[in-house]
Structures are given as C-alpha cells and as structure tokens.
Scaffold this motif. Structure first.
Motif, PDB file in Angstrom:
ATOM      1  N   VAL A 266      -0.448   2.491 -13.853  1.00  0.00           N
ATOM      2  CA  VAL A 266      -1.237   1.577 -14.859  1.00  0.00           C
ATOM      3  C   VAL A 266      -0.884   0.179 -14.381  1.00  0.00           C
ATOM      4  N   GLU A 267       0.200   0.073 -13.610  1.00  0.00           N
ATOM      5  CA  GLU A 267       0.726  -1.515 -13.325  1.00  0.00           C
ATOM      6  C   GLU A 267       0.337  -1.893 -11.908  1.00  0.00           C
ATOM      7  N   ASN A 268      -0.602  -0.829 -11.179  1.00  0.00           N
ATOM      8  CA  ASN A 268      -0.795  -0.970  -9.883  1.00  0.00           C
ATOM      9  C   ASN A 268       0.201  -1.229  -8.846  1.00  0.00           C
ATOM     10  N   ASP A 269       1.219  -0.273  -9.035  1.00  0.00           N
ATOM     11  CA  ASP A 269       2.552  -0.222  -8.366  1.00  0.00           C
ATOM     12  C   ASP A 269       2.922   0.948  -7.915  1.00  0.00           C
ATOM     13  N   ALA A 270       1.858   1.813  -7.418  1.00  0.00           N
ATOM     14  CA  ALA A 270       2.224   3.313  -7.277  1.00  0.00           C
ATOM     15  C   ALA A 270       2.553   3.652  -5.844  1.00  0.00           C
ATOM     16  N   GLU A 271       2.705   2.879  -4.910  1.00  0.00           N
ATOM     17  CA  GLU A 271       2.922   3.362  -3.552  1.00  0.00           C
ATOM     18  C   GLU A 271       4.151   4.235  -3.222  1.00  0.00           C
ATOM     19  N   HIS A 272       4.940   4.046  -4.175  1.00  0.00           N
ATOM     20  CA  HIS A 272       6.216   4.874  -4.108  1.00  0.00           C
ATOM     21  C   HIS A 272       5.984   5.981  -4.493  1.00  0.00           C
TER      22      HIS A 272
ATOM     23  N   THR B 180      -3.670   4.245  -2.665  1.00  0.00           N
ATOM     24  CA  THR B 180      -3.184   3.148  -3.043  1.00  0.00           C
ATOM     25  C   THR B 180      -2.641   2.036  -2.216  1.00  0.00           C
ATOM     26  N   ASP B 181      -2.688   0.801  -1.983  1.00  0.00           N
ATOM     27  CA  ASP B 181      -2.121  -0.246  -1.016  1.00  0.00           C
ATOM     28  C   ASP B 181      -2.400   0.406   0.359  1.00  0.00           C
ATOM     29  N   ASN B 182      -1.455   0.676   1.130  1.00  0.00           N
ATOM     30  CA  ASN B 182      -1.428   1.184   2.497  1.00  0.00           C
ATOM     31  C   ASN B 182      -1.359   2.685   2.648  1.00  0.00           C
ATOM     32  N   VAL B 183      -1.388   3.302   1.567  1.00  0.00           N
ATOM     33  CA  VAL B 183      -1.206   4.913   1.748  1.00  0.00           C
ATOM     34  C   VAL B 183      -2.603   5.672   1.575  1.00  0.00           C
ATOM     35  N   THR B 184      -2.649   6.454   2.538  1.00  0.00           N
ATOM     36  CA  THR B 184      -3.782   7.410   2.357  1.00  0.00           C
ATOM     37  C   THR B 184      -3.226   8.751   2.824  1.00  0.00           C
TER      38      THR B 184
ATOM     39  N   LEU C 126       0.616   3.703   5.772  1.00  0.00           N
ATOM     40  CA  LEU C 126       0.221   3.434   7.314  1.00  0.00           C
ATOM     41  C   LEU C 126       0.785   2.182   7.927  1.00  0.00           C
ATOM     42  N   SER C 127       1.440   1.237   6.977  1.00  0.00           N
ATOM     43  CA  SER C 127       2.042   0.189   7.160  1.00  0.00           C
ATOM     44  C   SER C 127       3.214   0.413   7.842  1.00  0.00           C
ATOM     45  N   ASP C 128       3.922   1.355   7.618  1.00  0.00           N
ATOM     46  CA  ASP C 128       5.142   1.899   8.463  1.00  0.00           C
ATOM     47  C   ASP C 128       4.614   2.864   9.739  1.00  0.00           C
ATOM     48  N   LYS C 129       4.765   2.064  10.781  1.00  0.00           N
ATOM     49  CA  LYS C 129       4.301   2.671  12.035  1.00  0.00           C
ATOM     50  C   LYS C 129       4.844   4.099  12.292  1.00  0.00           C
TER      51      LYS C 129
ATOM     52  N   SER D  81       5.499   6.548   9.979  1.00  0.00           N
ATOM     53  CA  SER D  81       5.654   7.468   8.819  1.00  0.00           C
ATOM     54  C   SER D  81       4.953   8.512   9.187  1.00  0.00           C
ATOM     55  N   VAL D  82       3.641   8.742   9.996  1.00  0.00           N
ATOM     56  CA  VAL D  82       2.875  10.117  10.190  1.00  0.00           C
ATOM     57  C   VAL D  82       3.763  10.907  11.181  1.00  0.00           C
ATOM     58  N   GLU D  83       4.217  10.434  12.005  1.00  0.00           N
ATOM     59  CA  GLU D  83       5.222  11.151  12.958  1.00  0.00           C
ATOM     60  C   GLU D  83       6.348  11.802  12.417  1.00  0.00           C
ATOM     61  N   ARG D  84       7.002  11.034  11.614  1.00  0.00           N
ATOM     62  CA  ARG D  84       8.038  11.332  10.710  1.00  0.00           C
ATOM     63  C   ARG D  84       7.582  12.657   9.808  1.00  0.00           C
ATOM     64  N   MET D  85       6.370  12.459   9.181  1.00  0.00           N
ATOM     65  CA  MET D  85       6.010  13.294   8.172  1.00  0.00           C
ATOM     66  C   MET D  85       5.640  14.675   9.134  1.00  0.00           C
ATOM     67  N   ARG D  86       5.254  14.808  10.222  1.00  0.00           N
ATOM     68  CA  ARG D  86       4.846  15.633  10.935  1.00  0.00           C
ATOM     69  C   ARG D  86       6.031  16.467  11.423  1.00  0.00           C
ATOM     70  N   ALA D  87       7.198  15.716  11.858  1.00  0.00           N
ATOM     71  CA  ALA D  87       8.471  16.392  12.064  1.00  0.00           C
ATOM     72  C   ALA D  87       9.061  17.120  11.025  1.00  0.00           C
ATOM     73  N   ALA D  88       8.999  16.403   9.813  1.00  0.00           N
ATOM     74  CA  ALA D  88       9.546  16.969   8.548  1.00  0.00           C
ATOM     75  C   ALA D  88       8.957  18.378   8.241  1.00  0.00           C
ATOM     76  N   ILE D  89       7.641  18.275   8.347  1.00  0.00           N
ATOM     77  CA  ILE D  89       6.832  19.687   7.664  1.00  0.00           C
ATOM     78  C   ILE D  89       7.481  20.815   8.698  1.00  0.00           C
ATOM     79  N   ILE D  90       7.393  20.616  10.069  1.00  0.00           N
ATOM     80  CA  ILE D  90       7.631  21.577  11.030  1.00  0.00           C
ATOM     81  C   ILE D  90       8.937  21.860  10.908  1.00  0.00           C
TER      82      ILE D  90
END
Length: 200
Positions: free
Chosen positions: A34-40, A78-82, A103-106, A108-117
């Motif tokens: 509601v406050e447009n602060d939902a990235e986290h 939201t913001d830079n999150v997709t 995606l503002s955290d360069k 994040s995608v590779e960390r997510m990939r590694a964490a899933i595996i």
C-alpha cells in the motif's frame, strides 16, 4: 512488519498455473505494498513450476533478456524486482522455477540460481520451519489470512496473520510467525506434515 530472509522457498512441490498466479499476488494487502515500499517482500522469493507454465510465461511477452537457462520478464513487480524463470538441471533432471530478483543487484540472479540448485539437490525431502510457514501463507485463501491492524498491539501491527483453531478458544487470528508446531502441522497438506525438519 515481518522480516524475510534474502532467498526463500515459498511453496513446497510444483505449483499449478492457478497456484503460480496466486503466489504472484501473495502480498496483496501488505501495508508495504500500500505504501509502495514492497521491494523487500518480493525480492528473493522462489518456487517450482512445471515446464508448461515456464513456456507459457515465455510466450506472454518478449522477455527483457534471455540466457541459456533463464529469462527475465519485461514487466517489473515493483521497483527493480522482476520475475526470472529458470530451466535448471538438478540431479540430472530438468526442473523449472520462478523467482523474484532485484536487477539493481548485479549478482542477484546468479545467487538465486546457485541457491535453487543447492537447496533442491539435497537427497532427502525436508522443510525448514520458515518454509513451512511460507507454504501455509502461499496456500491459505485470502479470506483466512491477513495483516494485523490497528486493533492489535503496536508491536504486532503489520504482521501476517492466519486463522487457526485453538481448542476451547475456537478459531482465532494468530500471527503466522507464532504458530506452534502442532498448528503448523494442522495447516499443512497431509503429504507435507511429516517431512523431517531441516535447519535453516
């Protein structure tokens, strides 16, 4: 407000298309949205989907970018999150996942990939307490969950709540994070109730 770990599994099993779309909206009603602060709230969430859902999402819009085993949605939550959709080889079998990455955290995608595996490669099926709570939140109908409002003590306002049966008290709203082991077991599907506990 509730605090969330950086990368977290929010649903056990392979989500159907209806479950996938419900999880896209699992934070509807959160004060931060509601406050447009939902990235986290979104960044770091992930769950498994079937190949047909992965392919369906690829065909909706041209992706923002595409790599060998992943693609990013053009529309941001939201913001830079997709949404990032993964097709990963886990223990010799191709499996498909959705995750929200900032995606503002360069990295994040590779960390997510590694964490899933890493998480999905564990030989025995098990769930952490946090994963059990997230599964309950993801699978509980909107009519039976919500957020502590002004009638709650100030320290609890904004926390996620769910309806639980409390014996002689009947059915009451209770903060999600305060559920007992028995209440968690009662709210999980039968096939998940007896999975061994896993350290966070």
């Amino acid at each position: 407000m509730h605090t969330l770990p950086s990368i977290r599994k929010i649903f056990e099993g392979v989500a159907t298309r209806a479950e996938m779309f419900r999880m896209f909206n699992r934070h509807r009603g959160d004060p931060a949205v509601v406050e447009n602060d939902a990235e986290h709230l979104f960044a770091g969430e992930r769950f498994e989907i079937a190949e047909r859902e992965h392919d369906y999402m690829l065909e909706i819009l041209p992706p923002l970018w595409m790599r060998a085993d992943m693609f990013a949605m053009r529309e941001f939550m939201t913001d830079n999150v997709t949404s990032i959709f993964f097709a990963l080889l886990v223990d010799g079998r191709k499996r498909f996942f959705h995750a929200y990455c900032n995606l503002s955290d360069k990295g994040s995608v590779e960390r997510m990939r590694a964490a899933i595996i890493a998480r999905e490669s564990r030989p025995a099926k098990a769930m952490t307490r946090d994963e059990r709570l997230e599964h309950i939140w993801s699978s509980t109908h909107d009519d039976y969950r919500g957020y502590a409002g002004k009638g709650w003590p100030a320290s609890l306002q904004g926390r996620r709540t769910v309806l639980v049966y409390c014996g002689g008290l009947g059915t009451v709203l209770k903060p999600l994070c305060d559920l007992t082991d028995d209440e968690i077991a009662a709210k999980l599907p039968v096939q998940l109730r007896h999975l061994p506990a896993l350290a966070a």
